[in-house]
Design an enzyme around this catalytic site. Sequence first.
Site, PDB file in Angstrom:
ATOM      1  N   HIS A 166      33.237  -0.892  50.503  1.00  0.00           N
ATOM      2  CA  HIS A 166      32.304  -0.562  51.575  1.00  0.00           C
ATOM      3  C   HIS A 166      31.302  -1.687  51.806  1.00  0.00           C
ATOM      4  O   HIS A 166      30.967  -2.001  52.965  1.00  0.00           O
ATOM      5  CB  HIS A 166      31.556   0.734  51.240  1.00  0.00           C
ATOM      6  CG  HIS A 166      32.371   1.974  51.445  1.00  0.00           C
ATOM      7  ND1 HIS A 166      32.821   2.362  52.675  1.00  0.00           N
ATOM      8  CD2 HIS A 166      32.815   2.917  50.571  1.00  0.00           C
ATOM      9  CE1 HIS A 166      33.512   3.487  52.576  1.00  0.00           C
ATOM     10  NE2 HIS A 166      33.526   3.839  51.306  1.00  0.00           N
ATOM     11  N   LYS A 188      18.762  10.451  47.458  1.00  0.00           N
ATOM     12  CA  LYS A 188      18.855   9.336  48.390  1.00  0.00           C
ATOM     13  C   LYS A 188      18.007   9.634  49.619  1.00  0.00           C
ATOM     14  O   LYS A 188      18.037  10.729  50.170  1.00  0.00           O
ATOM     15  CB  LYS A 188      20.312   9.113  48.807  1.00  0.00           C
ATOM     16  CG  LYS A 188      21.236   8.698  47.663  1.00  0.00           C
ATOM     17  CD  LYS A 188      20.881   7.325  47.155  1.00  0.00           C
ATOM     18  CE  LYS A 188      21.892   6.802  46.135  1.00  0.00           C
ATOM     19  NZ  LYS A 188      21.908   7.585  44.890  1.00  0.00           N
ATOM     20  N   HIS A 229      17.487  -7.511  46.888  1.00  0.00           N
ATOM     21  CA  HIS A 229      16.331  -7.505  47.796  1.00  0.00           C
ATOM     22  C   HIS A 229      15.339  -8.605  47.413  1.00  0.00           C
ATOM     23  O   HIS A 229      14.780  -9.290  48.283  1.00  0.00           O
ATOM     24  CB  HIS A 229      15.628  -6.148  47.749  1.00  0.00           C
ATOM     25  CG  HIS A 229      16.330  -5.065  48.512  1.00  0.00           C
ATOM     26  ND1 HIS A 229      16.530  -5.115  49.871  1.00  0.00           N
ATOM     27  CD2 HIS A 229      16.891  -3.894  48.100  1.00  0.00           C
ATOM     28  CE1 HIS A 229      17.162  -4.037  50.272  1.00  0.00           C
ATOM     29  NE2 HIS A 229      17.397  -3.274  49.214  1.00  0.00           N
ATOM     30  N   TRP A 260      20.462  -3.578  43.280  1.00  0.00           N
ATOM     31  CA  TRP A 260      19.871  -3.561  44.625  1.00  0.00           C
ATOM     32  C   TRP A 260      18.508  -4.239  44.625  1.00  0.00           C
ATOM     33  O   TRP A 260      18.190  -5.036  45.531  1.00  0.00           O
ATOM     34  CB  TRP A 260      19.726  -2.121  45.125  1.00  0.00           C
ATOM     35  CG  TRP A 260      20.939  -1.543  45.787  1.00  0.00           C
ATOM     36  CD1 TRP A 260      21.712  -0.514  45.330  1.00  0.00           C
ATOM     37  CD2 TRP A 260      21.520  -1.947  47.035  1.00  0.00           C
ATOM     38  NE1 TRP A 260      22.734  -0.246  46.220  1.00  0.00           N
ATOM     39  CE2 TRP A 260      22.636  -1.111  47.281  1.00  0.00           C
ATOM     40  CE3 TRP A 260      21.196  -2.920  47.976  1.00  0.00           C
ATOM     41  CZ2 TRP A 260      23.431  -1.233  48.412  1.00  0.00           C
ATOM     42  CZ3 TRP A 260      21.993  -3.048  49.114  1.00  0.00           C
ATOM     43  CH2 TRP A 260      23.090  -2.211  49.321  1.00  0.00           C
ATOM     44  N   CYS A 316       0.500   3.388   3.059  1.00  0.00           N
ATOM     45  CA  CYS A 316       1.143   2.797   4.234  1.00  0.00           C
ATOM     46  C   CYS A 316       2.634   3.091   4.245  1.00  0.00           C
ATOM     47  O   CYS A 316       3.218   3.392   5.291  1.00  0.00           O
ATOM     48  CB  CYS A 316       0.907   1.290   4.277  1.00  0.00           C
ATOM     49  SG  CYS A 316      -0.826   0.799   4.461  1.00  0.00           S
ATOM     50  N   CYS A 364       0.827  -1.204   0.000  1.00  0.00           N
ATOM     51  CA  CYS A 364       0.000   0.000   0.000  1.00  0.00           C
ATOM     52  C   CYS A 364       0.871   1.267   0.000  1.00  0.00           C
ATOM     53  O   CYS A 364       1.623   1.496   0.963  1.00  0.00           O
ATOM     54  CB  CYS A 364      -0.912  -0.022   1.221  1.00  0.00           C
ATOM     55  SG  CYS A 364      -1.741   1.533   1.575  1.00  0.00           S
ATOM     56  N   TRP A 374      14.798   4.412  53.507  1.00  0.00           N
ATOM     57  CA  TRP A 374      13.851   3.547  52.815  1.00  0.00           C
ATOM     58  C   TRP A 374      13.260   2.516  53.765  1.00  0.00           C
ATOM     59  O   TRP A 374      13.989   1.935  54.557  1.00  0.00           O
ATOM     60  CB  TRP A 374      14.575   2.836  51.659  1.00  0.00           C
ATOM     61  CG  TRP A 374      13.647   2.061  50.774  1.00  0.00           C
ATOM     62  CD1 TRP A 374      13.384   0.729  50.828  1.00  0.00           C
ATOM     63  CD2 TRP A 374      12.854   2.581  49.715  1.00  0.00           C
ATOM     64  NE1 TRP A 374      12.478   0.380  49.877  1.00  0.00           N
ATOM     65  CE2 TRP A 374      12.132   1.501  49.171  1.00  0.00           C
ATOM     66  CE3 TRP A 374      12.675   3.846  49.173  1.00  0.00           C
ATOM     67  CZ2 TRP A 374      11.252   1.653  48.120  1.00  0.00           C
ATOM     68  CZ3 TRP A 374      11.802   3.986  48.127  1.00  0.00           C
ATOM     69  CH2 TRP A 374      11.107   2.908  47.596  1.00  0.00           C
ATOM     70  N   ASN A 400      20.186   1.169  53.532  1.00  0.00           N
ATOM     71  CA  ASN A 400      19.953   2.483  54.120  1.00  0.00           C
ATOM     72  C   ASN A 400      21.255   3.146  54.564  1.00  0.00           C
ATOM     73  O   ASN A 400      21.415   4.369  54.441  1.00  0.00           O
ATOM     74  CB  ASN A 400      18.983   2.377  55.299  1.00  0.00           C
ATOM     75  CG  ASN A 400      17.530   2.555  54.878  1.00  0.00           C
ATOM     76  OD1 ASN A 400      17.237   3.209  53.881  1.00  0.00           O
ATOM     77  ND2 ASN A 400      16.620   1.963  55.631  1.00  0.00           N
ATOM     78  N   LYS A 401      22.181   2.366  55.086  1.00  0.00           N
ATOM     79  CA  LYS A 401      23.482   2.920  55.466  1.00  0.00           C
ATOM     80  C   LYS A 401      24.222   3.453  54.243  1.00  0.00           C
ATOM     81  O   LYS A 401      24.853   4.515  54.296  1.00  0.00           O
ATOM     82  CB  LYS A 401      24.321   1.855  56.171  1.00  0.00           C
ATOM     83  CG  LYS A 401      23.807   1.472  57.548  1.00  0.00           C
ATOM     84  CD  LYS A 401      24.638   0.354  58.153  1.00  0.00           C
ATOM     85  CE  LYS A 401      24.081  -0.065  59.512  1.00  0.00           C
ATOM     86  NZ  LYS A 401      24.833  -1.215  60.080  1.00  0.00           N
TER      87      LYS A 401
END
Length: 518
Positions: free
Chosen positions: A354, A403, A320, A316, A79, A76, A406, A381-382
């Site tokens: 860390h 940040k 979790h 993360w 189209c 077409c 949470w 959270n830390k």
Amino acid sequence: MAAAAVARRVVLVLVLAAASLAAAPRGAAARSLGGREGPGEVDADAAVDLNATNFDAFLKASLEPWAVVEFFAHWCPACRNYKPHYEKVAKLFNGRDAAHPGLILMARVDCASKVNIDLCNRFSVDHYPFLLWGPPTKFASAKWDPKQENNEIKLIDDGRTAERLLKWINNQMKSSFSLEDKKYENENMLPKNASDPEQIVQAIYDVEEATAQALQIILERKTIKPKNRDSLIRFLQILVAHHPSKRCRRGSAELLINFDDRWSSNLSLSSQEGSKLLESVAEENHWICGKEVPRGYWLFCRGSKSETRGFSCGLWVLMHSLTVRIGDGESQSTFTSICDFIHNFFICEECRYHFYEMCSSVSAPFRTARELSLWLWSTHNKVNMRLMKEEKDMGTGDPLFPKVTWPPNQLCPSCYRSSKVTDGAVDWNEDAVYQFLVNYYGKKLVSSYKETYMESLQQQEKKIVSEDSSISNAASVPIGAALGVAIASCTFGALACFWRAQQKNRKYSHHLRSLKKI
């Protein structure tokens, strides 16, 4: 002896399932969104090309709340002239450079193809181009009749140019999208994760993305060494059993089963021989979470700037989600696997240091999944508190996603015993926090993705297995059911190790027989 036989049978079923997965034509309905399959094909369309073989399964699997489907005919002229207009709008919503990913699925069906005749008749296509709008799931196994009242699928009656189509969409969604919108430049359209608990459902995309990117980084950085390969094996075992995405579980199982063939225990990938092996693995393109992953963009974890959130957020969420899915008996081994994986394979040196420091500070083994989930939540959270101060001083944070502690109060009021926060210290209700984590990262973060095309291949997988005469008699239960039993078992890690040991024994016996024949 009976237990060993059961173990062999369950592991063999897993092997069969992985083999059927490898044999299945993964790319038959790959959701490219920015890249086509095949050598030399570049600059693919943003709109997804669908046909009668994958239309229902694909739309049913879509997580986008809305879809636009264009029915056209390749012969077409109108189209062909309309395609650039449709593509201009599709690029706003589809693909790694989309300004607004995850909101609207833009798809196309060629009604001139014989395989699609019945499909186009289902939706009463009487002219080209023909555009319909609605929730993706309403298109699946459904039909559209213009005379039907209260139909959730609507005809787009004014979309003959990109501007008019987008105006129609904006009117429908009460939005203000623009054809000039660019990635990371539309702050008002970003998801507000802190206030909408339903947003986490979209994170299944990001968990898959993070898993695929993690493996990609491991391969590209050549970080698999004899001293750390076992830690990767243990982490893969956790993914096989508890990854929230079924296709990532399958891909992890396939990678785990073939691990010895790709990375021998006495092979260092820093050597010339190791580099050649790495190249061969890369050429095979092992897609741990499906062939179209990594996609190159984020949904739940998308930041307002290209350098914020993304991969670290997805990682993360993955961790979790693992801690709320395990059994109590797996809590300590999961803790060790996560810590060792970050220590050995996370490239950010300071982040890795860390995190492992916090892992090393744990004095007693974890006895329950609750203990591990709360430890990871507290650790996260830390990390947030430390980065909050650094980003404030350096001005490097995401202005729309700073940040925070949470979960915030608006997501979980019951998590707070008191609304007062003194010097950053919160009086937490840990029972409520744990229930929030289980619900948020467990029940809500489910693969409603339906594993895209792989779910529709279930019957084909069974056919492939049954036609393989060398293994067809080994399983007398459905592959899907047995695989579910296998990967849900908290003893899967041991079963996987058992199978790997059996594999090595078979290879060694075969080698001895070969020597005797010489």
